[in-house]
Scaffold this motif. Structure first.
Motif, PDB file in Angstrom:
ATOM      1  N   ILE A 306       2.711  27.744  35.387  1.00  0.00           N
ATOM      2  CA  ILE A 306       3.986  28.261  34.906  1.00  0.00           C
ATOM      3  C   ILE A 306       3.868  29.750  34.607  1.00  0.00           C
ATOM      4  O   ILE A 306       2.793  30.260  34.305  1.00  0.00           O
ATOM      5  CB  ILE A 306       4.468  27.523  33.635  1.00  0.00           C
ATOM      6  CG1 ILE A 306       3.431  27.637  32.508  1.00  0.00           C
ATOM      7  CG2 ILE A 306       4.791  26.068  33.957  1.00  0.00           C
ATOM      8  CD1 ILE A 306       3.884  27.021  31.194  1.00  0.00           C
ATOM      9  N   GLU A 307       5.002  30.437  34.700  1.00  0.00           N
ATOM     10  CA  GLU A 307       5.092  31.835  34.293  1.00  0.00           C
ATOM     11  C   GLU A 307       5.878  31.866  32.994  1.00  0.00           C
ATOM     12  O   GLU A 307       7.009  31.394  32.932  1.00  0.00           O
ATOM     13  CB  GLU A 307       5.795  32.675  35.356  1.00  0.00           C
ATOM     14  CG  GLU A 307       5.886  34.146  35.005  1.00  0.00           C
ATOM     15  CD  GLU A 307       6.604  34.968  36.063  1.00  0.00           C
ATOM     16  OE1 GLU A 307       6.741  36.184  35.865  1.00  0.00           O
ATOM     17  OE2 GLU A 307       7.043  34.372  37.076  1.00  0.00           O
ATOM     18  N   MET A 308       5.251  32.374  31.943  1.00  0.00           N
ATOM     19  CA  MET A 308       5.858  32.346  30.607  1.00  0.00           C
ATOM     20  C   MET A 308       6.218  33.747  30.138  1.00  0.00           C
ATOM     21  O   MET A 308       5.676  34.744  30.601  1.00  0.00           O
ATOM     22  CB  MET A 308       4.878  31.722  29.606  1.00  0.00           C
ATOM     23  CG  MET A 308       4.468  30.310  29.896  1.00  0.00           C
ATOM     24  SD  MET A 308       3.229  29.720  28.709  1.00  0.00           S
ATOM     25  CE  MET A 308       1.776  30.673  29.205  1.00  0.00           C
ATOM     26  N   ILE A 335       9.859  29.387  29.826  1.00  0.00           N
ATOM     27  CA  ILE A 335       9.272  29.255  31.158  1.00  0.00           C
ATOM     28  C   ILE A 335      10.182  29.995  32.134  1.00  0.00           C
ATOM     29  O   ILE A 335      11.336  29.605  32.355  1.00  0.00           O
ATOM     30  CB  ILE A 335       9.136  27.774  31.547  1.00  0.00           C
ATOM     31  CG1 ILE A 335       8.173  27.074  30.597  1.00  0.00           C
ATOM     32  CG2 ILE A 335       8.637  27.651  32.991  1.00  0.00           C
ATOM     33  CD1 ILE A 335       8.011  25.591  30.873  1.00  0.00           C
ATOM     34  N   LYS A 336       9.646  31.054  32.706  1.00  0.00           N
ATOM     35  CA  LYS A 336      10.418  31.880  33.633  1.00  0.00           C
ATOM     36  C   LYS A 336      10.325  31.353  35.053  1.00  0.00           C
ATOM     37  O   LYS A 336      11.278  31.468  35.834  1.00  0.00           O
ATOM     38  CB  LYS A 336       9.898  33.319  33.567  1.00  0.00           C
ATOM     39  CG  LYS A 336      10.662  34.307  34.417  1.00  0.00           C
ATOM     40  CD  LYS A 336      10.079  35.696  34.236  1.00  0.00           C
ATOM     41  CE  LYS A 336      10.804  36.717  35.117  1.00  0.00           C
ATOM     42  NZ  LYS A 336      10.216  38.065  34.965  1.00  0.00           N
ATOM     43  N   VAL A 338       8.144  28.208  37.748  1.00  0.00           N
ATOM     44  CA  VAL A 338       7.242  27.075  37.922  1.00  0.00           C
ATOM     45  C   VAL A 338       6.784  27.070  39.380  1.00  0.00           C
ATOM     46  O   VAL A 338       7.612  27.086  40.300  1.00  0.00           O
ATOM     47  CB  VAL A 338       7.929  25.736  37.584  1.00  0.00           C
ATOM     48  CG1 VAL A 338       6.977  24.567  37.842  1.00  0.00           C
ATOM     49  CG2 VAL A 338       8.404  25.733  36.134  1.00  0.00           C
ATOM     50  N   ALA A 344       2.657  21.577  36.563  1.00  0.00           N
ATOM     51  CA  ALA A 344       3.865  21.739  35.749  1.00  0.00           C
ATOM     52  C   ALA A 344       5.077  21.133  36.443  1.00  0.00           C
ATOM     53  O   ALA A 344       5.889  20.438  35.814  1.00  0.00           O
ATOM     54  CB  ALA A 344       4.102  23.220  35.463  1.00  0.00           C
ATOM     55  N   LEU A 349       8.395  20.083  34.188  1.00  0.00           N
ATOM     56  CA  LEU A 349       8.803  21.357  33.595  1.00  0.00           C
ATOM     57  C   LEU A 349       9.690  22.133  34.559  1.00  0.00           C
ATOM     58  O   LEU A 349       9.492  22.082  35.782  1.00  0.00           O
ATOM     59  CB  LEU A 349       7.576  22.193  33.230  1.00  0.00           C
ATOM     60  CG  LEU A 349       6.700  21.658  32.095  1.00  0.00           C
ATOM     61  CD1 LEU A 349       5.456  22.524  31.932  1.00  0.00           C
ATOM     62  CD2 LEU A 349       7.467  21.586  30.789  1.00  0.00           C
ATOM     63  N   PRO A 351      12.171  25.982  35.117  1.00  0.00           N
ATOM     64  CA  PRO A 351      12.522  27.321  34.625  1.00  0.00           C
ATOM     65  C   PRO A 351      13.655  27.203  33.610  1.00  0.00           C
ATOM     66  O   PRO A 351      14.607  26.449  33.811  1.00  0.00           O
ATOM     67  CB  PRO A 351      12.964  28.062  35.887  1.00  0.00           C
ATOM     68  CG  PRO A 351      12.247  27.361  37.000  1.00  0.00           C
ATOM     69  CD  PRO A 351      12.219  25.917  36.597  1.00  0.00           C
ATOM     70  N   ILE A 355       9.165  26.215  25.403  1.00  0.00           N
ATOM     71  CA  ILE A 355       8.079  25.387  24.888  1.00  0.00           C
ATOM     72  C   ILE A 355       8.054  25.450  23.362  1.00  0.00           C
ATOM     73  O   ILE A 355       8.011  26.541  22.773  1.00  0.00           O
ATOM     74  CB  ILE A 355       6.721  25.839  25.457  1.00  0.00           C
ATOM     75  CG1 ILE A 355       6.744  25.803  26.985  1.00  0.00           C
ATOM     76  CG2 ILE A 355       5.588  24.958  24.925  1.00  0.00           C
ATOM     77  CD1 ILE A 355       5.504  26.402  27.627  1.00  0.00           C
ATOM     78  N   ALA A 366       3.370  33.127  24.232  1.00  0.00           N
ATOM     79  CA  ALA A 366       2.742  32.677  25.473  1.00  0.00           C
ATOM     80  C   ALA A 366       1.226  32.660  25.338  1.00  0.00           C
ATOM     81  O   ALA A 366       0.546  31.809  25.922  1.00  0.00           O
ATOM     82  CB  ALA A 366       3.162  33.592  26.624  1.00  0.00           C
TER      83      ALA A 366
END
Length: 405
Positions: A306-308, A335-336, A338, A344, A349, A351, A355, A366
């Motif tokens: 994931i990109e957080m 979460i920006k 996935v 994820a 999960l 976008p 969290i 993050a």
């Protein structure tokens, strides 16, 4: 001054090639060794918990003889304890010769006849770093970039003895490497605790900056939990200790000590433009990685894909606009993105999810999420509580192994 055409051609080729490498050439291809540097590649951030088992011991061998007067302070005492276990590491390796490649250009080769002596396609690069002894039987810890792309290195002890060291393993994601030398009854460091460091505490760095053996510098802990992104090395999975103790090229791989002479971090000269700033890998992270490298020869990093991003009112608005999301919270860990087919995505999960908890622990940044993921093992189930458009949802995500490049 008149110069022959062939000599002018060589100068011309050097100008062309130098335009590409002159300002950024580094010894050993590394931005951390000796002179002329460039910053890291790229990556993410993460810390690791303390290892429950290690394959090395860390006693303090021998007694410390400190004179009973006020001229011998805590710094001198700490250095006497640890200094004998700090080593210089000299590494050499072959790299492609850019001049040789440049002269393959037909426009340059026209100035040279076939009988001209060939320019070697490879050249030898040398660099110096630091390291420290973990066990009496010669297990050492250093930075990965110090020993990258070489199988053996020359290790010199403070007492002048020199050994050929074998590089046992390298983990580029944390910039940790381990080396073994054929020796016994060596002086060793004592490992401390970096988990409860407070800005303002003393920090002592020992290493070989610019090849000057066993140089000692003093400062304080400036900050803790500096993410890789904040430090400017997003390709590393480390939460760095920040210190104002001078850490220069050649210090890389040496220990950062507390006032008791215990190792709390591994110095790394990662920013050539840092003035009055130094960074170190927390010893818990380095020790865990070293243990895995000595036992397995490699390290597997947990990965969910994931990109957080840490939320703020302005960041929320930006993310919603750029990604067509509907995040309503002004704070938390959003979460920006996935990755496709990642753990994820398989765990549900999406976008836009925010969290709330990981394995029952509340998270606000993050960096906290990254730490909890990294402290798990590959294949573990992570219980995640997320806020999806105002609804609280519990999901289970099984971590995978970080993809190898």
């Amino acid at each position: 001054m008149n110069l022959p055409w062939k000599q002018l051609a060589v100068y011309f080729s050097l100008v062309l090639v130098g335009g590409g490498i002159g300002g950024s050439a580094v010894l050993l291809g590394s931005p951390y060794l000796l002179t002329r540097s460039r910053s890291f590649q790229e990556l993410r951030n993460v810390t690791v918990t303390s290892p429950t088992e290690t394959v090395f011991s860390h006693p303090i061998r021998g007694s410390i003889e400190v004179a009973g007067n006020d001229k011998v302070n805590f710094v001198a005492a700490a250095v006497q304890r640890t200094g004998p276990a700090v080593v210089r590491i000299n590494a050499t390796r072959k790299v492609a010769n850019p001049i040789s490649d440049a002269l393959k250009n037909p426009l340059l080769r026209r100035f040279f006849g076939d009988d001209e002596q060939q320019i070697p396609q490879e050249r030898i690069e040398r660099g110096t770093g630091s390291g420290f002894i973990l066990s009496e039987d010669g297990r050492l810890l250093t930075n990965a970039h110090v020993v990258a792309n070489t199988d053996t290195v020359q290790v010199t002890l403070k007492d002048g003895r020199s050994f050929e060291g074998k590089v046992i393993g390298i983990d580029t994601m944390t910039d940790v490497a381990v080396v073994k030398i054929p020796a016994i009854k060596l002086p060793t460091v004592k490992l401390g605790n970096s988990q409860n460091l407070i800005p303002g505490q003393w920090a002592i760095a020992i290493g070989n900056p610019l090849g000057l053996d066993n140089t000692v510098t003093l400062g304080i802990i400036s900050a803790t939990d500096r993410t890789s992104a904040q430090v400017g090395v997003p390709d590393k999975r480390v939460s760095f200790i920040q210190t104002d103790a001078p850490i220069n090229p050649g210090n890389s791989g040496g220990p950062l000590l507390n006032s008791n002479g215990e190792v709390i971090g591994v110095n790394t000269a990662i920013r050539a433009d840092a003035q009055g700033l130094g960074f170190a890998i927390p010893i818990e992270t380095a020790a865990r990685i070293a243990t895995e490298l000595f036992t397995k020869g490699k390290v597997e990093h947990p990965f969910i894909g994931i990109e957080m991003v840490d939320l703020s009112p302005s960041k929320k608005q930006q993310i919603n606009q750029e990604n067509r999301l509907n995040i309503t919270q002004n704070a938390g860990v959003a979460i920006k993105g996935v990755l496709e087919k990642s753990p994820a995505e398989k765990g549900g999960l999406r976008p836009g999810d925010v969290i709330q908890k990981v394995n029952g622990k509340a998270v606000k940044t993050a960096a906290q999420v990254q730490k909890l993921v990294e402290s798990s093992s590959v294949g573990d189930i992570l219980h995640m509580e997320i806020n999806r458009e105002g609804q609280i949802i519990s999901l289970q995500v099984q971590s995978g192994s970080y993809p190898q490049k």
